[in-house]
Design an enzyme around this catalytic site. Structure first.
Site, short mmCIF file in Angstrom:
data_model
loop_
_atom_site.label_atom_id
_atom_site.label_comp_id
_atom_site.label_asym_id
_atom_site.label_seq_id
_atom_site.Cartn_x
_atom_site.Cartn_y
_atom_site.Cartn_z
N THR A 161 -0.92 0.34 -5.42
CA THR A 161 -1.59 1.53 -4.71
C THR A 161 -2.70 1.82 -5.87
O THR A 161 -2.53 1.88 -6.97
CB THR A 161 -0.64 2.75 -4.49
OG1 THR A 161 0.39 2.36 -3.90
CG2 THR A 161 -1.34 4.00 -4.00
N SER A 182 -0.48 6.37 -7.29
CA SER A 182 -1.26 5.44 -7.67
C SER A 182 -1.24 5.12 -9.33
O SER A 182 -1.59 4.22 -9.70
CB SER A 182 -2.99 5.84 -7.36
OG SER A 182 -3.40 6.78 -8.23
N CYS A 194 2.75 2.92 -8.81
CA CYS A 194 2.76 1.67 -8.02
C CYS A 194 1.34 0.85 -8.21
O CYS A 194 0.62 1.23 -7.99
CB CYS A 194 2.74 2.23 -6.54
SG CYS A 194 2.90 0.77 -5.61
N THR A 231 0.73 -1.28 0.12
CA THR A 231 -0.06 -0.03 0.19
C THR A 231 0.80 1.09 -0.07
O THR A 231 2.11 1.11 0.04
CB THR A 231 -1.12 -0.11 1.25
OG1 THR A 231 -2.04 0.95 1.04
CG2 THR A 231 -0.11 0.52 2.47
#
Length: 176
Positions: free
Chosen positions: A163, A157, A160, A2
């Protein structure tokens, strides 16, 4: 994993995180709440790592906050001690980013309690991306802490794969 990002700026501290949960290479949930308020909304905390492990740690950390009347640093140190020495807790795999109006800390399962430099905390698989984006915005814009966290998570986001762009963002404001 995350991405959890915290920015402390101009009497405001913000922690934000994405909502993606994965099992191996598969996304199993997209709206996990990885950032929460604790201790009567006086502390905010975010986690990176195993979801079940993190919820266990949230619960234990809140008990420490109650035991030590909301003293963030003392509660974090006592949690880290237990986490490091208890046979069952030692197996939990997660990181916590916690903050109150004055202090920000990263708590690890190795017993580390780290006060971050530059009033920034970034943990999880996208932490480095989010941290770099936040530093660039702090140094080159007049955005608020909340705006920086939102934009840095959005940038992360897009980079990654662990994410997503469903965020939970919590903030505290200090009068001092």
């Amino acid at each position: 994993m995350t991405t959890i990002l915290s920015v402390r700026l101009n009497k405001q501290v913000v922690i934000g995180g994405d909502g993606q949960a994965t099992l191996g290479n598969t996304i199993i949930k997209s709206n996990v709440k990885k950032v929460r308020t604790l201790y009567n909304n006086k502390v905010i905390a975010g986690f990176a790592g195993g979801t079940a492990d993190a919820f266990t740690l949230f619960e234990l950390f809140e008990k420490k906050l109650l035991m030590y009347q909301g003293q963030l640093q003392r509660s974090a140190i006592e949690l880290a001690k237990d986490w490091r020495t208890d046979k069952i807790l030692r197996k939990l795999e997660a990181l916590l980013a916690v903050a109150d109006k004055e202090t920000s800390l990263i708590v690890t399962g190795n017993g580390d309690v780290i006060q971050p430099e530059n009033n920034l905390m970034a943990i999880g698989s996208g932490g480095s991306y989010a941290q770099a984006a936040a530093i660039a915005m702090i140094e080159n814009t007049s955005l608020t802490a909340k705006q920086i966290v939102e934009k840095a998570l959005k940038i992360t986001s897009g980079i990654c794969i662990y994410t997503n762009n469903i965020f939970t963002i919590k903030e505290l404001t200090s009068e001092k």
